[in-house]
Design a protein around this motif. Structure first.
Motif, PDB file in Angstrom:
ATOM      1  N   ASP A  37       0.860  -1.143  -0.078  1.00 51.75           N
ATOM      2  CA  ASP A  37      -0.063   0.100  -0.010  1.00 51.75           C
ATOM      3  C   ASP A  37       0.895   1.138  -0.010  1.00 51.75           C
ATOM      4  OD1 ASP A  37      -2.225  -1.587  -0.007  1.00 51.75           O
ATOM      5  OD2 ASP A  37      -2.549  -1.409   2.068  1.00 51.75           O
ATOM      6  N   THR A  38       2.047   1.193   0.707  1.00 48.15           N
ATOM      7  CA  THR A  38       2.899   2.518   0.932  1.00 48.15           C
ATOM      8  C   THR A  38       3.361   2.688  -0.712  1.00 48.15           C
ATOM      9  OG1 THR A  38       3.399   2.001   3.084  1.00 48.15           O
ATOM     10  CG2 THR A  38       4.871   3.329   2.080  1.00 48.15           C
ATOM     11  N   PHE A  39       3.899   1.818  -1.182  1.00 47.36           N
ATOM     12  CA  PHE A  39       4.594   2.264  -2.473  1.00 47.36           C
ATOM     13  C   PHE A  39       3.662   2.302  -3.655  1.00 47.36           C
ATOM     14  CE2 PHE A  39       8.091   0.663   0.032  1.00 47.36           C
ATOM     15  CZ  PHE A  39       9.287   1.586  -0.339  1.00 47.36           C
ATOM     16  N   THR A  40       2.493   1.780  -3.474  1.00 51.02           N
ATOM     17  CA  THR A  40       1.476   1.990  -4.426  1.00 51.02           C
ATOM     18  C   THR A  40       1.032   3.409  -4.163  1.00 51.02           C
ATOM     19  OG1 THR A  40       0.573  -0.224  -4.253  1.00 51.02           O
ATOM     20  CG2 THR A  40      -0.848   1.384  -5.296  1.00 51.02           C
ATOM     21  N   ALA A  41       0.822   3.928  -3.011  1.00 51.11           N
ATOM     22  CA  ALA A  41       0.475   5.256  -2.808  1.00 51.11           C
ATOM     23  C   ALA A  41       1.453   6.279  -3.418  1.00 51.11           C
ATOM     24  CB  ALA A  41       0.319   5.513  -1.373  1.00 51.11           C
ATOM     25  N   LEU A  42       2.774   5.917  -3.441  1.00 50.84           N
ATOM     26  CA  LEU A  42       3.751   6.765  -3.741  1.00 50.84           C
ATOM     27  C   LEU A  42       3.933   6.670  -5.451  1.00 50.84           C
ATOM     28  CD1 LEU A  42       6.350   6.217  -1.030  1.00 50.84           C
ATOM     29  CD2 LEU A  42       5.098   8.147  -1.598  1.00 50.84           C
ATOM     30  N   GLY A  43       3.260   5.953  -6.004  1.00 51.83           N
ATOM     31  CA  GLY A  43       3.157   5.774  -7.574  1.00 51.83           C
ATOM     32  C   GLY A  43       4.312   4.541  -7.855  1.00 51.83           C
ATOM     33  N   ALA A  44       4.785   3.716  -7.052  1.00 53.06           N
ATOM     34  CA  ALA A  44       5.631   2.949  -7.511  1.00 53.06           C
ATOM     35  C   ALA A  44       5.185   1.518  -7.951  1.00 53.06           C
ATOM     36  CB  ALA A  44       6.808   2.568  -6.518  1.00 53.06           C
ATOM     37  N   ASP A  45       5.585   0.496  -8.358  1.00 54.56           N
ATOM     38  CA  ASP A  45       5.336  -0.848  -8.360  1.00 54.56           C
ATOM     39  C   ASP A  45       5.794  -1.885  -7.681  1.00 54.56           C
ATOM     40  OD1 ASP A  45       4.314  -3.250  -9.216  1.00 54.56           O
ATOM     41  OD2 ASP A  45       5.296  -3.143 -11.428  1.00 54.56           O
ATOM     42  N   PRO A  46       5.409  -1.995  -6.313  1.00 61.54           N
ATOM     43  CA  PRO A  46       5.818  -2.907  -5.401  1.00 61.54           C
ATOM     44  C   PRO A  46       5.802  -4.326  -5.736  1.00 61.54           C
ATOM     45  CG  PRO A  46       3.639  -1.945  -4.815  1.00 61.54           C
ATOM     46  CD  PRO A  46       3.985  -1.635  -5.650  1.00 61.54           C
ATOM     47  N   THR A  47       6.948  -5.079  -5.477  1.00 62.03           N
ATOM     48  CA  THR A  47       7.012  -6.404  -5.869  1.00 62.03           C
ATOM     49  C   THR A  47       7.330  -7.107  -4.756  1.00 62.03           C
ATOM     50  OG1 THR A  47       7.829  -5.769  -8.398  1.00 62.03           O
ATOM     51  CG2 THR A  47       8.174  -8.040  -7.616  1.00 62.03           C
ATOM     52  N   PHE A  92       6.812  13.347   0.896  1.00 60.90           N
ATOM     53  CA  PHE A  92       6.560  11.876   0.862  1.00 60.90           C
ATOM     54  C   PHE A  92       5.390  11.668   2.237  1.00 60.90           C
ATOM     55  CE2 PHE A  92      10.528  11.913  -1.430  1.00 60.90           C
ATOM     56  CZ  PHE A  92      10.214  10.897  -2.159  1.00 60.90           C
ATOM     57  N   VAL A  93       5.465  12.433   3.009  1.00 66.45           N
ATOM     58  CA  VAL A  93       4.349  12.362   4.197  1.00 66.45           C
ATOM     59  C   VAL A  93       3.181  12.456   3.833  1.00 66.45           C
ATOM     60  CG1 VAL A  93       3.751  13.171   6.665  1.00 66.45           C
ATOM     61  CG2 VAL A  93       6.002  12.927   6.146  1.00 66.45           C
ATOM     62  N   ASN A  94       3.002  13.735   2.976  1.00 65.68           N
ATOM     63  CA  ASN A  94       1.625  13.861   2.475  1.00 65.68           C
ATOM     64  C   ASN A  94       1.203  12.808   1.588  1.00 65.68           C
ATOM     65  OD1 ASN A  94       1.432  16.201   3.963  1.00 65.68           O
ATOM     66  ND2 ASN A  94       2.369  17.414   2.581  1.00 65.68           N
ATOM     67  N   ALA A  95       1.941  12.317   0.793  1.00 61.57           N
ATOM     68  CA  ALA A  95       1.686  11.497  -0.107  1.00 61.57           C
ATOM     69  C   ALA A  95       1.041  10.185   0.463  1.00 61.57           C
ATOM     70  CB  ALA A  95       2.671  11.095  -1.203  1.00 61.57           C
ATOM     71  N   THR A  96       1.532   9.659   1.669  1.00 63.09           N
ATOM     72  CA  THR A  96       1.278   8.449   2.210  1.00 63.09           C
ATOM     73  C   THR A  96       0.125   8.454   3.356  1.00 63.09           C
ATOM     74  OG1 THR A  96       2.929   8.501   3.629  1.00 63.09           O
ATOM     75  CG2 THR A  96       3.609   7.404   1.662  1.00 63.09           C
ATOM     76  N   ARG A  97      -0.359   9.498   3.467  1.00 54.55           N
ATOM     77  CA  ARG A  97      -1.417   9.913   4.433  1.00 54.55           C
ATOM     78  C   ARG A  97      -2.466   8.799   4.473  1.00 54.55           C
ATOM     79  NH1 ARG A  97      -0.103  13.898   7.909  1.00 54.55           N
ATOM     80  NH2 ARG A  97       0.558  15.900   6.922  1.00 54.55           N
ATOM     81  N   SER A  98      -3.065   8.379   3.178  1.00 53.33           N
ATOM     82  CA  SER A  98      -4.134   7.477   2.912  1.00 53.33           C
ATOM     83  C   SER A  98      -3.489   6.252   3.631  1.00 53.33           C
ATOM     84  CB  SER A  98      -4.127   7.211   1.362  1.00 53.33           C
ATOM     85  OG  SER A  98      -3.152   7.043   0.708  1.00 53.33           O
ATOM     86  N   VAL A  99      -2.576   5.716   3.555  1.00 56.64           N
ATOM     87  CA  VAL A  99      -1.898   4.529   4.109  1.00 56.64           C
ATOM     88  C   VAL A  99      -2.077   4.515   5.716  1.00 56.64           C
ATOM     89  CG1 VAL A  99       0.066   3.010   4.482  1.00 56.64           C
ATOM     90  CG2 VAL A  99      -0.275   4.399   2.487  1.00 56.64           C
ATOM     91  N   HIS A 100      -2.116   5.600   6.514  1.00 56.59           N
ATOM     92  CA  HIS A 100      -2.167   5.672   7.728  1.00 56.59           C
ATOM     93  C   HIS A 100      -3.923   5.575   7.993  1.00 56.59           C
ATOM     94  CE1 HIS A 100       1.446   7.544   9.531  1.00 56.59           C
ATOM     95  NE2 HIS A 100       1.732   7.202   8.467  1.00 56.59           N
ATOM     96  N   ASP A 101      -4.669   6.161   7.282  1.00 55.48           N
ATOM     97  CA  ASP A 101      -6.289   6.059   7.438  1.00 55.48           C
ATOM     98  C   ASP A 101      -6.602   4.684   7.292  1.00 55.48           C
ATOM     99  OD1 ASP A 101      -6.158   8.732   7.542  1.00 55.48           O
ATOM    100  OD2 ASP A 101      -6.630   9.257   5.527  1.00 55.48           O
ATOM    101  N   LYS A 102      -5.977   3.887   6.268  1.00 53.00           N
ATOM    102  CA  LYS A 102      -6.409   2.493   6.110  1.00 53.00           C
ATOM    103  C   LYS A 102      -5.806   1.611   7.353  1.00 53.00           C
ATOM    104  CE  LYS A 102      -6.085  -1.272   2.753  1.00 53.00           C
ATOM    105  NZ  LYS A 102      -5.513  -1.544   1.247  1.00 53.00           N
TER     106      LYS A 102
END
Length: 336
Positions: free
Chosen positions: A183-193, A306-316
């Protein structure tokens, strides 16, 4: 002395020796300890230090045999907690990340950018939140004894410098088998593997993945720069405490004296390893830079992006971790 008396005495001596041997055999006990990394890394050194202290303090009555490189779980580090819980593994010095699929509360430490510094980590592990985490582990059939530290995790890749979330767009980043990392790297636009550490280095070598995230100690000792990781971003986006722990049934089978020794030596080994890991950070970074790795340190503004880009991860994830636990940790961090 008659022949009959001599035979009787020899028989008695042999019987006594047999009883003594049986008694010593009953007292001596070997327990398995699983780790993901070998003693080339501070993590593995922590397990070896624990084993050394236990053997010394028990006079050899307890021996801890360390099995590094996740060999007791066929290389799948995320199975370690389950294997210890079921009794396939006696003990472990394990990662909060690797155990988090079975203990959701451990995701506390993986919330992106939640732990700002080492003082915050110490405040959490040494306070009420740390006790709550240990209670969560114990409720699942494993007895936690002490904390260690794998350290703050940094980001490397083979494509270019990363200083803002947009630089991660489309990059394939190797992550451990934790949904929170996905979820974290998806929120940052990466392709986590997702892949195990055993598979990660070959994947980096072939270019199957572009980057990875790990503490500086792992980057340095594993020479990750030699598999194309020429760019390193220091972003301290999460910390990975280690936990010394033992299977509940094994714990219950030990004498009170041996339990106390196991706990005391775990604490001692953990404190020793944490201090060593932190002391070596600056030297490791200097060595990495000397090998030609381009290091990016974020400004306050870049970090905030980066903090702002991952706030949705905290919410989830906060509801999954437990709001009370997260709040206890937050208060400890603010009061540090």
């Amino acid at each position: 002395m008659t022949s009959k008396c001599r035979i009787t005495r020899i028989a008695a001596a042999l019987a006594g020796a047999a009883v003594l041997t049986a008694s010593l055999s009953a007292q001596a006990r070997e327990l398995s300890v699983s780790t993901v990394l070998s003693d080339a890394f501070p993590w593995g050194q922590a397990a070896e230090k624990w084993a050394e202290l236990v053997e010394e303090r028990t006079g050899g009555e307890l021996t801890l045999r360390v099995y590094p490189n996740s060999q007791l779980v066929a290389g799948d580090q995320t199975r370690e907690f389950s294997a210890m819980r079921s009794g396939l593994i006696d003990m472990a010095v394990g990662s909060t990340i690797n155990w988090s699929p079975q203990v959701p509360e451990l995701n506390l430490f993986s919330l992106p950018f939640f732990m700002p510094d080492e003082a915050a980590v110490d405040a959490v592990t040494g306070g009420e939140a740390g006790e709550m985490v240990f209670e969560a582990i114990e409720s699942r059939g494993v007895i936690p004894l002490a904390w260690g530290e794998n350290g703050f995790r940094q980001l490397s890749n083979s494509r270019g410098a990363i200083s803002e979330p947009g630089d991660l767009n489309g990059l394939k980043i190797r992550v451990v088998g934790s949904p929170l990392f996905q979820d974290t790297f998806t929120a940052l636009g990466a392709d986590p593997t997702q892949m195990s550490w055993t598979d990660a280095q070959p994947a980096l070598t072939t270019g199957a993945v572009d980057g990875q995230e790990n503490p500086l100690s792992v980057f340095d000792v594993a020479r990750i720069d030699q598999v194309g990781q020429e760019y390193l971003t220091l972003w301290n986006y999460m910390n990975d405490p280690l936990i010394f722990a033992v299977n509940q049934r094994i714990w219950d089978s030990l004498s009170e004296e041996h339990r106390e020794i196991l706990r005391e030596t775990a604490v001692e080994a953990g404190e020793w390893e944490i201090a060593m890991t932190r002391e070596q950070e600056s030297e490791r970074l200097a060595d990495i830079q000397e090998r030609g790795v381009q290091v990016t340190e974020l400004s306050e503004e870049q970090h905030a992006a980066f903090v702002n880009a991952t706030r949705s991860v905290h919410d989830k994830w906060i509801p999954r971790i437990g709001p009370e636990l997260v709040e206890a940790a937050r208060q400890a961090i603010e009061a540090r």
